[in-house]
Write an enzyme that holds these catalytic residues in place. Structure first.
Site, mmCIF file in Angstrom:
data_model
loop_
_atom_site.group_PDB
_atom_site.id
_atom_site.type_symbol
_atom_site.label_atom_id
_atom_site.label_comp_id
_atom_site.label_asym_id
_atom_site.label_seq_id
_atom_site.Cartn_x
_atom_site.Cartn_y
_atom_site.Cartn_z
ATOM 1 N N SER A 38 0.762 -1.319 -0.031
ATOM 2 C CA SER A 38 -0.115 -0.257 0.203
ATOM 3 C C SER A 38 0.816 1.296 -0.110
ATOM 4 O O SER A 38 1.645 1.310 0.806
ATOM 5 C CB SER A 38 -0.677 -0.158 1.206
ATOM 6 O OG SER A 38 -1.333 1.442 1.401
ATOM 7 N N HIS A 63 -1.454 -1.415 -4.033
ATOM 8 C CA HIS A 63 -2.830 -0.885 -3.659
ATOM 9 C C HIS A 63 -2.974 0.578 -3.037
ATOM 10 O O HIS A 63 -1.789 1.254 -2.592
ATOM 11 C CB HIS A 63 -2.812 -1.564 -2.197
ATOM 12 C CG HIS A 63 -4.191 -1.637 -1.366
ATOM 13 N ND1 HIS A 63 -5.018 -2.149 -1.696
ATOM 14 C CD2 HIS A 63 -4.389 -0.781 -0.109
ATOM 15 C CE1 HIS A 63 -6.043 -1.983 -0.578
ATOM 16 N NE2 HIS A 63 -5.612 -0.989 0.062
ATOM 17 N N ASP A 65 -5.078 3.615 -1.410
ATOM 18 C CA ASP A 65 -5.765 3.982 -0.325
ATOM 19 C C ASP A 65 -6.510 5.480 -0.766
ATOM 20 O O ASP A 65 -5.625 6.413 -0.552
ATOM 21 C CB ASP A 65 -5.355 3.834 1.012
ATOM 22 C CG ASP A 65 -5.084 2.619 1.186
ATOM 23 O OD1 ASP A 65 -5.963 1.716 1.164
ATOM 24 O OD2 ASP A 65 -3.852 1.903 1.564
ATOM 25 N N MET A 67 -9.068 8.143 0.586
ATOM 26 C CA MET A 67 -9.957 8.589 1.611
ATOM 27 C C MET A 67 -10.573 10.035 1.517
ATOM 28 O O MET A 67 -9.668 10.836 0.890
ATOM 29 C CB MET A 67 -9.012 8.298 3.068
ATOM 30 C CG MET A 67 -8.425 7.107 3.288
ATOM 31 S SD MET A 67 -7.685 7.220 4.881
ATOM 32 C CE MET A 67 -6.735 5.637 4.471
ATOM 33 N N HIS A 99 -8.747 1.023 -3.352
ATOM 34 C CA HIS A 99 -9.386 0.792 -2.275
ATOM 35 C C HIS A 99 -10.157 2.169 -1.926
ATOM 36 O O HIS A 99 -9.448 3.153 -1.199
ATOM 37 C CB HIS A 99 -8.728 0.353 -1.015
ATOM 38 C CG HIS A 99 -9.313 0.115 0.255
ATOM 39 N ND1 HIS A 99 -8.688 -0.044 1.426
ATOM 40 C CD2 HIS A 99 -10.567 0.223 0.641
ATOM 41 C CE1 HIS A 99 -9.538 -0.204 2.330
ATOM 42 N NE2 HIS A 99 -10.775 0.093 1.887
ATOM 43 N N MET A 101 -12.256 4.477 0.234
ATOM 44 C CA MET A 101 -12.750 4.654 1.434
ATOM 45 C C MET A 101 -13.495 6.076 1.629
ATOM 46 O O MET A 101 -13.061 6.878 2.262
ATOM 47 C CB MET A 101 -11.656 4.538 2.646
ATOM 48 C CG MET A 101 -11.282 3.259 2.936
ATOM 49 S SD MET A 101 -9.859 3.193 3.854
ATOM 50 C CE MET A 101 -8.551 3.292 2.463
ATOM 51 N N MET A 170 -11.804 -5.767 5.922
ATOM 52 C CA MET A 170 -10.672 -5.001 6.904
ATOM 53 C C MET A 170 -10.274 -5.858 8.392
ATOM 54 O O MET A 170 -11.042 -6.386 8.971
ATOM 55 C CB MET A 170 -11.268 -3.696 7.192
ATOM 56 C CG MET A 170 -11.646 -2.842 6.075
ATOM 57 S SD MET A 170 -10.188 -2.291 5.107
ATOM 58 C CE MET A 170 -9.117 -1.566 6.390
ATOM 59 N N GLY A 175 -8.778 3.814 7.944
ATOM 60 C CA GLY A 175 -8.516 5.333 8.118
ATOM 61 C C GLY A 175 -6.966 5.573 8.312
ATOM 62 O O GLY A 175 -6.391 6.624 7.823
ATOM 63 N N GLY A 177 -2.582 3.950 8.487
ATOM 64 C CA GLY A 177 -1.896 2.995 8.303
ATOM 65 C C GLY A 177 -1.137 2.700 9.573
ATOM 66 O O GLY A 177 -1.399 3.472 10.518
ATOM 67 N N GLY A 178 -0.420 1.427 10.070
ATOM 68 C CA GLY A 178 0.320 1.328 11.088
ATOM 69 C C GLY A 178 -0.636 0.971 12.301
ATOM 70 O O GLY A 178 -0.121 0.806 13.563
ATOM 71 N N ASP A 204 -6.802 -6.355 4.887
ATOM 72 C CA ASP A 204 -5.904 -5.248 4.603
ATOM 73 C C ASP A 204 -5.777 -4.606 6.084
ATOM 74 O O ASP A 204 -7.038 -4.236 6.667
ATOM 75 C CB ASP A 204 -6.775 -4.192 3.876
ATOM 76 C CG ASP A 204 -6.164 -2.810 3.567
ATOM 77 O OD1 ASP A 204 -5.059 -2.567 4.299
ATOM 78 O OD2 ASP A 204 -6.769 -1.911 2.702
ATOM 79 N N GLY A 226 1.246 -2.067 4.328
ATOM 80 C CA GLY A 226 1.594 -0.747 4.067
ATOM 81 C C GLY A 226 2.936 -0.477 4.945
ATOM 82 O O GLY A 226 4.063 -0.570 4.473
ATOM 83 N N SER A 227 2.627 -0.254 6.154
ATOM 84 C CA SER A 227 3.936 0.270 7.114
ATOM 85 C C SER A 227 4.856 -0.889 6.962
ATOM 86 O O SER A 227 6.048 -0.659 7.152
ATOM 87 C CB SER A 227 3.202 0.714 8.746
ATOM 88 O OG SER A 227 2.544 -0.411 9.182
HETATM 89 C C1 DX5 Z 1 -6.196 1.475 6.205
HETATM 90 C C2 DX5 Z 1 -5.814 1.225 4.605
HETATM 91 C C3 DX5 Z 1 -4.617 0.276 4.692
HETATM 92 C C4 DX5 Z 1 -3.370 0.924 5.092
HETATM 93 C C5 DX5 Z 1 -2.815 -0.391 5.703
HETATM 94 O O1 DX5 Z 1 -7.388 2.011 6.362
HETATM 95 O O2 DX5 Z 1 -6.890 0.582 4.254
HETATM 96 O O3 DX5 Z 1 -4.483 -0.259 3.089
HETATM 97 O O4 DX5 Z 1 -2.414 1.249 3.945
HETATM 98 O O5 DX5 Z 1 -1.672 0.170 6.407
HETATM 99 P P1 DX5 Z 1 -0.862 -1.012 7.407
HETATM 100 O O6 DX5 Z 1 -0.456 -2.240 6.536
HETATM 101 O O7 DX5 Z 1 0.215 -0.265 8.041
HETATM 102 O O8 DX5 Z 1 -1.975 -1.376 8.386
HETATM 103 ZN ZN ZN Z 2 -6.332 -0.141 2.004
#
Ligand code: DX5
Ligand code: ZN
Length: 249
Positions: A38, A63, A65, A67, A99, A101, A170, A175, A177-178, A204, A226-227
């Site tokens: 991501s 990926h 994201d 928002m 994705h 959101m 999910m 909302g 990452g991390g 995810d 992601g992270s």
């Molecule tokens: C969170 C996103 C994810 C995010 C995941 O709402 O939809 O795609 O990037 O990040 P990690 O892998 O750090 O949880």
């Molecule tokens: Zn995502």
């Protein structure tokens, strides 16, 4: 899927046919076990080279994201950024996984399809018109994905099994990452897997080498990270470690 070409049929060498073949190949990526980095956690000042780095390590699904500050509090990126990386990803044999959101996703899908999205996923909680939006995404030539939040039961997708290609479970509240992986997610993925049959299950949130194996065993096929990838000192090595833990390509 298009039918097989009869052996005596002339080869179609038009650009349109070549594009169709490329797009079919990209869609097939979603049917194999894959880790999808991501870009939310990437360094946007060097987005292209960060994508090249993980693709050199084997990543083929990137990926994205999106928002809107309403469905979830943050505002992130839109079709301009998806479009700016689409050629780079496609030319390297990869696919773009969007994705959404956002509220009212049906208003935005065309822009993402034009930007080069191969799969567009939106949230079941974001619109009362789930199947209409799924069908509209497919009509735009993309795979259609349906996401559910941790608090949404798997039955939310059960009337859409034939209308969606990807089902996103999910494993954190969306909302940011991390965030830490929700521990009972493998159970939910197992229930979702029973509900959707052959559809691809994407997970995810909080996916890393320690959490990928459990959701993989429960039936997940696509692992967004992601992270754990871009927050690592060596994103390529981090990608490989998650792919190994997930049993992914
Ligand atoms: C969170 C996103 C994810 C995010 C995941 O709402 O939809 O795609 O990037 O990040 P990690 O892998 O750090 O949880
Ligand atoms: Zn995502």
């Amino acid at each position: 899927m298009p039918g097989l070409r009869p052996l005596d049929a002339p080869l179609d060498l038009t650009l349109e046919a070549a594009t169709d073949t490329a797009s079919t190949g990209r869609r097939e990526l979603f049917a194999s076990k894959r880790v999808a980095p991501s870009i939310l956690s990437s360094d946007f000042s060097k987005l292209g080279s960060q994508i090249e780095e993980v693709m050199a390590a084997g990543a083929r699904i990137i990926h994205v994201d999106v928002m809107d500050g309403h469905f979830v509090p943050p505002i992130t990126i839109g079709p301009l950024v998806a479009g700016s990386i689409a050629d780079l990803v496609h030319d390297a044999g990869g696919a773009i996984d969007v994705h959404l959101m956002i509220e009212q996703p049906d208003r935005q899908i065309e822009e993402f399809a034009k930007a080069g999205a191969d799969n567009i996923t939106f949230h079941a909680e974001a619109t009362p018109h789930i199947n209409r939006t799924l069908n509209a995404i497919r009509e735009l030539g993309c795979l259609a994905g349906l996401a559910i939040n941790p608090g949404t039961p798997v039955t939310a997708v059960s009337e859409s099994v034939d209308d969606a290609d990807v089902f996103l479970c999910m494993t954190v509240n969306p909302g940011w990452g991390g965030q830490p992986f929700i521990a009972d997610s493998p159970d939910k993925v197992g229930r979702l897997s029973e509900a959707v049959g052959d559809g691809t299950i994407e997970v995810d949130g909080g996916i890393d080498p320690g959490t990928a194996g459990g959701v993989s065993a429960a039936g997940a096929g696509l692992f967004v990270a992601g992270s754990a990838v871009f927050g690592a000192e060596d994103p390529a090595a981090a990608y490989t470690a998650i792919a190994e833990a997930a049993g992914a390509a």
